[in-house]
Design an enzyme around this catalytic site. Structure first.
Site, PDB file in Angstrom:
ATOM      1  CG  LEU A 218      24.643   4.378 -63.991  1.00 26.48           C
ATOM      2  CD1 LEU A 218      23.783   5.608 -63.706  1.00 26.48           C
ATOM      3  CD2 LEU A 218      25.699   4.226 -62.910  1.00 26.48           C
ATOM      4  CG  HIS A 219      23.086  -3.120 -62.868  1.00 22.39           C
ATOM      5  ND1 HIS A 219      24.330  -3.086 -63.423  1.00 22.39           N
ATOM      6  CD2 HIS A 219      23.040  -4.241 -62.102  1.00 22.39           C
ATOM      7  CE1 HIS A 219      25.009  -4.152 -63.021  1.00 22.39           C
ATOM      8  NE2 HIS A 219      24.259  -4.858 -62.217  1.00 22.39           N
TER       9      HIS A 219
END
Ligand code: UD1
Length: 381
Positions: A218-219
């Protein structure tokens, strides 16, 4: 053209997803040193050992000839700083062409400087569109494609998007996917999952045979910047991790947001196993044997399709539709119900098998150099 008649090509990289794309191109340039002279420029957008150096080493990318060392900043500051520092380098290096890859801030910044100096720009991975202008990468893609002279696409939709935006068909070439060149080239050297899991706290008891774990990343700002969204996502993933342990290499941007949102205790009670960002060969080894990937990355959607591993994409859209129509990708956004449903499907049925898209065969970089040679020949006749 240089005095020795070779094509002098200045290749730009900036951020982690660029490194896998430039590696096969630098290798192909070395293999055609009678025709091409490559100059590698790193903007320094990503600079950490884990975000940059490990990739250069593992992918056998030569040390950059030039490093602009821009580092982090707001989009405006980062883009402007790259442009300011790139201009004198471009003058000094005097390439025939500038090649940019992907959609990061370094891509548009260097393309813009080059085109205004009259140096033609080549865009590798052109034409991808999420049609979501809230994504900074979408802005970078649209603008870079508009000012490029030669555009190489990875999937058929790319050309359709470009033609719709008025790009001349003669400039566009469907060549396949350089990221998959790197994947196929590296598969044999990938680090076995058991070896990587042995280094991650809490992961030692995981079943390392195929399918014994999942991987999540996740980013994207849309997922991690707002604490409320981040908490809902992580609560859902924490719940799923009780059914299948999830290895979570944490991007620096996300690491900071997790701390701000105060959700580390939630993670500690779950079977989400956090680790630092992994090297390319470690992540590849983990992905190859994973039951499923849950991600908001662009590249991982393609890599899972090439590997035949199911991918659940935690975004509302994708700029890589072939991974959905042909590959193993399912788009679910951040809605817990949809995430659970897609995950259930993987656990029950094994998820989507998919097929590998056309021309994702490990030879895209060679086709790109063929395309550049023809273009230069035609332009100098
Ligand atoms: C960038 C790209 C994105 C890509 C992602 C992959 C743009 C607009 N976005 O987003 O498309 O998917 O890289 O990683 O170019 N940081 C470090 N060490 C580093 C690099 C960054 O700690 O080596 C920190 C920065 O301080 C910053 C954060 O990570 O706080 C974000 O880095 P940045 O390059 O600005 O954008 P990404 O979110 O990584």
């Amino acid at each position: 053209m240089t005095s020795d008649q070779r094509i002098r090509l200045l290749c730009v990289v900036g951020a982690r997803p660029n490194f896998m794309k430039i590696a096969p191109l630098m290798r192909a340039i070395r293999g055609r040193s009678d025709k091409f002279e490559g100059v590698l420029l790193h903007t320094g957008q990503h600079y950490d050992e884990a975000m940059k150096d490990a990739f250069f080493r593992q992918l056998d990318i030569p040390e950059p000839d030039v490093d602009l060392e821009v580092g982090s900043g707001s989009h405006a500051v980062q883009t402007a700083e790259i442009m300011r520092r790139f201009e004198p380098v471009l003058d000094a290096q005097a390439p025939d062409l500038v090649l940019v890859v992907g959609d990061v801030n370094s891509t548009i910044a260097c393309a813009l400087v080059a085109v205004k100096k009259g140096v033609p720009v080549i865009h590798v991975e052109a034409g991808l569109r999420s049609n979501d202008r809230a994504m900074p990468e979408e802005i970078n893609r649209v603008l870079t494609d508009q000012i490029s002279s030669l555009l190489f696409t990875t999937e058929p939709d790319g050309e359709a998007n470009l033609l719709r935006e008025g790009v001349d068909a003669d400039k566009v070439h469907f060549v396949g996917n350089v990221m998959i060149d790197t994947l196929l080239h590296s598969l044999e050297r990938s680090v076995p999952a058991a070896q990587t899991l042995a280094t991650i706290a809490g992961a030692q008891d995981i079943d390392t045979s195929k399918g014994g774990y999942g991987v999540m990343t996740l980013h994207r700002p849309a997922n991690v910047d707002d604490p409320a969204t981040l908490i809902v996502l992580l609560e859902t993933l924490a719940e799923l991790s009780q059914r299948l342990p999830l290895v979570f290499p944490v991007h620096p941007r996300t690491r900071a947001k997790l701390a701000e949102a105060g959700i580390e205790p939630l993670l500690e009670q779950s079977r989400i196993l956090m680790t630092e960002p992994l090297g390319y060969l470690q992540l590849l080894g983990l992905m190859k044997d994973a039951r499923v990937l849950l991600t908001d990355s662009g590249g991982i959607q393609e890599e899972t399709t090439a590997l035949g591993v199911p991918c659940i994409t935690l975004r509302e859209n994708t700029e890589r539709p072939i991974t959905v129509t042909a590959g193993t990708n399912t788009i679910v956004g951040s809605d817990p119900q949809k995430i659970r449903a897609a995950f259930d499907d993987v656990i029950r049925t094994g998820g989507r098998r998919g097929r590998v898209p056309d021309l994702w065969d490990g030879r895209a970089a060679e086709r790109i150099l063929d395309g550049i040679e023809h273009w230069v020949e035609a332009a100098t006749q």
